[in-house]
Design an enzyme around this catalytic site. Structure first.
Site, PDB file in Angstrom:
ATOM      1  N   HIS A  17       0.927  -1.081   0.033  1.00 43.60           N
ATOM      2  CA  HIS A  17       0.019   0.041  -0.130  1.00 43.60           C
ATOM      3  C   HIS A  17       0.809   1.289   0.078  1.00 43.60           C
ATOM      4  CE1 HIS A  17      -3.025  -2.817   2.315  1.00 43.60           C
ATOM      5  NE2 HIS A  17      -3.551  -2.733   1.141  1.00 43.60           N
ATOM      6  N   LYS A  41     -15.631  -7.760   6.056  1.00 42.28           N
ATOM      7  CA  LYS A  41     -15.075  -8.848   7.346  1.00 42.28           C
ATOM      8  C   LYS A  41     -14.881  -7.932   8.625  1.00 42.28           C
ATOM      9  CE  LYS A  41     -11.431  -7.250   4.334  1.00 42.28           C
ATOM     10  NZ  LYS A  41     -10.757  -7.327   3.132  1.00 42.28           N
ATOM     11  N   ARG A  90      -2.871  -6.677  -7.526  1.00 40.15           N
ATOM     12  CA  ARG A  90      -2.008  -7.522  -7.842  1.00 40.15           C
ATOM     13  C   ARG A  90      -2.126  -8.620  -8.854  1.00 40.15           C
ATOM     14  NH1 ARG A  90      -3.176  -8.535  -1.634  1.00 40.15           N
ATOM     15  NH2 ARG A  90      -5.055  -7.958  -2.447  1.00 40.15           N
ATOM     16  N   SER A 128      -2.624  -8.091   3.667  1.00 39.92           N
ATOM     17  CA  SER A 128      -2.990  -7.748   5.006  1.00 39.92           C
ATOM     18  C   SER A 128      -3.267  -8.917   5.520  1.00 39.92           C
ATOM     19  CB  SER A 128      -4.193  -6.473   5.000  1.00 39.92           C
ATOM     20  OG  SER A 128      -3.556  -5.760   4.210  1.00 39.92           O
TER      21      SER A 128
END
Ligand code: ADP
Length: 164
Positions: A17, A41, A90, A128
């Site tokens: 990030h 989440k 990604r 993460s």
């Protein structure tokens, strides 16, 4: 002035990030990092701590501001007169979700454009969630997150171990 918004959970912020925001800060006059309060989440790190970690990680970038945020990204963009939403991509894994979200945002607000920046080669497989898993299990997270975030995750694990 071209203003951009870079939204995310940043749970926690990783060096992937930081790489994206560093590059984006060189492309736009102002970038607002929006730390999303309620990702679908259950977050690992409380919102106020995530916000502080992001702020600490980008304090050297003078044209980047940070705010916690709840709601539609396009509404935040409109409120700040931002024309661009930045997202990181990604290899393979992000495409379908990001494509769908950019289409939805276009539908919600046709004047706001989503721009994708490819993740740096060394951060393609950094997430993460995986960082959290490794930290919880006592693995080495050096080089994955800013150092202060690494210290936070290690301290949290130690606290957890004491509590149990
Ligand atoms: P969200 O929960 O909204 O997907 P994240 O905090 O996981 O938010 O990520 C925010 C943005 O950064 C997303 O566009 C995501 O694809 C991107 N991103 C996540 N990990 C990396 C990485 N290692 N390198 C570059 N971009 C990344």
């Amino acid at each position: 002035m071209t203003i951009a918004v870079y939204p995310g959970s940043f749970d926690p912020i990783t060096l992937g990030h930081v790489d994206i925001i560093t590059r984006a800060s060189q492309m736009f006059e102002q970038v607002i990092m929006a730390v999303v309060k309620n990702p679908g989440k259950q977050p690992n790190i409380p919102i106020n701590e995530r916000e502080e970690q992001v702020r600490q990680s980008v304090k050297h970038l003078s044209n980047v501001s940070v705010q916690a945020f709840e709601g539609l990204t396009v509404d935040l963009a409109k409120a700040h007169n931002a024309k661009v939403i930045i997202r990181g991509l990604r290899a393979v894994s992000d495409f379908e979700y990001e494509f769908a979200m950019s289409q939805m945002n276009k539908r919600l607000s046709p004047s706001v454009e989503t721009i994708f920046m490819m993740a740096g080669l060394e951060y393609q497989f950094l997430s993460s969630s995986m960082t959290n898993e490794v930290a919880k299990l006592g693995g080495n997270i050096h080089g994955l997150v800013p150092e202060h975030v690494g210290r936070y995750l290690v301290a949290r694990r130690a606290e957890g171990a004491q509590a149990s």
